[in-house]
Design an enzyme around this catalytic site. Structure first.
Site, PDB file in Angstrom:
ATOM      1  N   LYS A   1       0.661  -1.128   0.028  1.00  0.00           N
ATOM      2  CA  LYS A   1      -0.073   0.121  -0.036  1.00  0.00           C
ATOM      3  C   LYS A   1       0.737   1.102   0.183  1.00  0.00           C
ATOM      4  O   LYS A   1       1.852   1.426   0.678  1.00  0.00           O
ATOM      5  CB  LYS A   1      -0.792   0.220   1.035  1.00  0.00           C
ATOM      6  CG  LYS A   1      -2.106  -1.217   1.231  1.00  0.00           C
ATOM      7  CD  LYS A   1      -2.726  -1.461   2.522  1.00  0.00           C
ATOM      8  CE  LYS A   1      -3.323  -2.690   2.606  1.00  0.00           C
ATOM      9  NZ  LYS A   1      -3.665  -2.867   3.974  1.00  0.00           N
TER      10      LYS A   1
ATOM     11  N   VAL B   1      -0.854  -0.483   9.604  1.00  0.00           N
ATOM     12  CA  VAL B   1      -0.090   0.903   9.323  1.00  0.00           C
ATOM     13  C   VAL B   1      -1.029   1.918   9.197  1.00  0.00           C
ATOM     14  O   VAL B   1      -0.764   3.033   9.741  1.00  0.00           O
ATOM     15  CB  VAL B   1       0.928   0.692   8.042  1.00  0.00           C
ATOM     16  CG1 VAL B   1       1.508   1.990   7.808  1.00  0.00           C
ATOM     17  CG2 VAL B   1       1.830  -0.357   8.243  1.00  0.00           C
TER      18      VAL B   1
ATOM     19  N   ARG C   1      -4.141  -7.830  13.570  1.00  0.00           N
ATOM     20  CA  ARG C   1      -2.817  -6.740  14.507  1.00  0.00           C
ATOM     21  C   ARG C   1      -3.453  -5.452  13.990  1.00  0.00           C
ATOM     22  O   ARG C   1      -4.327  -5.296  13.253  1.00  0.00           O
ATOM     23  CB  ARG C   1      -1.522  -7.253  13.869  1.00  0.00           C
ATOM     24  CG  ARG C   1      -1.384  -6.812  12.186  1.00  0.00           C
ATOM     25  CD  ARG C   1      -0.114  -6.989  11.832  1.00  0.00           C
ATOM     26  NE  ARG C   1      -0.062  -7.020  10.238  1.00  0.00           N
ATOM     27  CZ  ARG C   1      -0.344  -6.340   9.222  1.00  0.00           C
ATOM     28  NH1 ARG C   1      -0.879  -4.903   9.724  1.00  0.00           N
ATOM     29  NH2 ARG C   1      -0.258  -6.715   8.277  1.00  0.00           N
TER      30      ARG C   1
END
Length: 455
Positions: A237, A296, A293
């Site tokens: 990304k 970013v 998790r």
């Protein structure tokens, strides 16, 4: 609440976690490699302990050393951040065995959802739409050829235990399959110690839409809206935004409801992300994978929802209920994040480690945030990920957010290393991006060929 947590990571995410913990009144322990002795997270934490040499395998991936550091410092919990051991169920299980709280889902759920094959099977049980693909692990090229013929080209090869764009290849025909499979398998084995592969029909071009979810130990699961992560290079990304311009009210309700259903099905606790591929031509979406998790790009969701995801992670791990219910979550405005990397876009994005001789980070005004672990005089080591900062903006609408990001990138000044700031500025100013007219093919097939033609 915990008295002390250890952050098993480095860089900007370690700094982000330290700041969140401090605001909760929780003490922090930083770990570092010998290459990171002067890193910002080491200076900001209450305590810091070296866990090994520069190589990640001997430091940030060294489970024994990290757990020993937690015991030696009296840390009650470990926050893994993203990358490194964040989706390693063995590490989560070791934490459980040592009565150290892993700030994330249980090892059992991580095995279930972190592995693409297991996750796919669970989503089918939950009634969440999935793309046609292999029913189990694929280990040989002969198996791959047979499965690809059954589901039809183009296909995606994916590392079963992978993430972060590793072990992934697009294959358009049978001639490409064998070399692509062997390369992806070797990459997966090197990155994750597991060469098992998975094959699925490629929905391409498409929109990459992900939904942020939070769950607690009392069975509450909520979503914090979606992010559009379609601007990617080599499955990595580059820019993310929320909300997605490709989704209307009805589809937004459907895709967020599917994400909550998926998380509820596996009794998910802590922060996670359900990723979907959206076929804009048909309006259909398909489960791709789950990231077990924090991600970013979590700041864009924090901006539009007003929920501090990292603080919620710590509270939930402590046994607390989520501080908000679904009906309490409201979404406001538009947020965009640009990833700033020490790399040279003009030379195939080659990493550019070195000493930062001067640094000015953009600031000022409402709705601007820069997450970074950089400072003037800091030497970027060559051993780790090249991301050095994230610029995140929030506006009342998408146009305001775009203009604010342009302003922020124009102010960003770093000397001593080459960065992708100018690349990001061109991208955020591109007419297609400004219009929201892009998908997962845009960066590689449209923007980059033109960008690389320039001097």
């Amino acid at each position: 609440m915990f008295n002390k947590i250890l952050i098993a990571n480095r860089g900007e995410i370690a700094v982000r976690i330290i700041r969140a913990a401090r605001e909760l009144g929780v003490g922090t322990v930083a770990i570092y490699s010998t290459a990171d002795r002067d890193a910002l997270h080491v200076h900001l934490a209450d305590e810091a302990i070296c866990v090994g040499p520069a190589r990640s395998t001997e430091s940030y991936l060294n489970m024994n050393n990290i757990l020993s550091a937690a015991v030696a410092t009296g840390a009650q919990a470990i926050h893994p951040g993203f990358g490194f051991l964040s989706e390693n169920s063995k590490f989560a299980r070791l934490c459980e065995e040592m009565n150290i709280k892993f700030i994330g889902p249980s090892a059992k759920v991580m095995d279930m959802m972190g592995d693409k094959i297991n996750a796919r099977a669970e989503m089918i049980k939950a009634g969440v739409p999935v793309t046609p693909g292999s029913e189990g692990e694929v280990h040989t090229t002969d198996e791959a050829v047979k499965i690809a013929e059954e589901i039809g080209y183009p296909i995606m090869l994916k590392a079963s235990a992978g993430g972060g764009g590793k072990g992934i290849r697009k294959v358009n025909n049978v001639e490409e399959l064998v070399p692509a499979f062997e390369a992806a398998q070797a990459e997966a084995q090197a990155a994750f110690g597991n060469g098992a592969m998975f094959i699925e029909r490629m929905i391409f071009p498409s929109r990459h839409i992900e939904v942020q979810i939070l769950g607690d130990s009392q069975g509450n699961v909520i979503h914090l809206g979606e992010r559009d992560c379609s601007l990617q290079r080599n499955n990595q990304k580059v820019l993310e935004e929320s909300p997605s311009v490709a989704i209307g009210h009805t589809l937004r309700n459907e895709i967020t409801a599917a994400a909550v259903k998926a998380a509820q099905h596996v009794s998910y606790e802590n922060a996670g992300t359900i990723e979907f591929l959206l076929d804009e031509s048909s309006g259909k979406f398909y489960f791709m994978e789950m990231n077990t998790r924090v991600q970013v790009e979590h700041p864009v969701t924090e901006f539009v929802s007003g929920v501090d995801i990292v603080k919620e992670q710590i509270r939930v791990a402590n046994g607390n209920e989520l501080s908000v219910k679904q009906e309490d979550v409201t979404f406001s405005g538009h947020a965009i994040e640009c990833r700033i990397n020490a790399e040279n876009p003009k030379f195939n994005f080659a990493p550019s480690p070195g000493k930062i001789t001067n640094l000015f980070l953009p600031s000022g005004g409402v709705g601007l945030r820069v997450d970074s672990a950089m400072y003037s005089g800091y030497s970027i080591p060559p051993y780790y990920d090249s991301m050095i900062a994230k610029v995140i903006v929030h506006g009342e609408n998408r146009f305001e957010a775009l203009m604010k990001m342009q302003r922020a990138l124009l102010e960003f000044d770093v000397e001593g290393v080459i960065t992708n700031v100018d690349f990001q500025l061109e991208l955020i100013s591109d007419p297609h991006v400004v219009a929201g007219d892009y998908d997962t093919s845009f960066l590689g097939n449209v923007f980059l060929p033109e960008y690389q033609k320039e001097d």
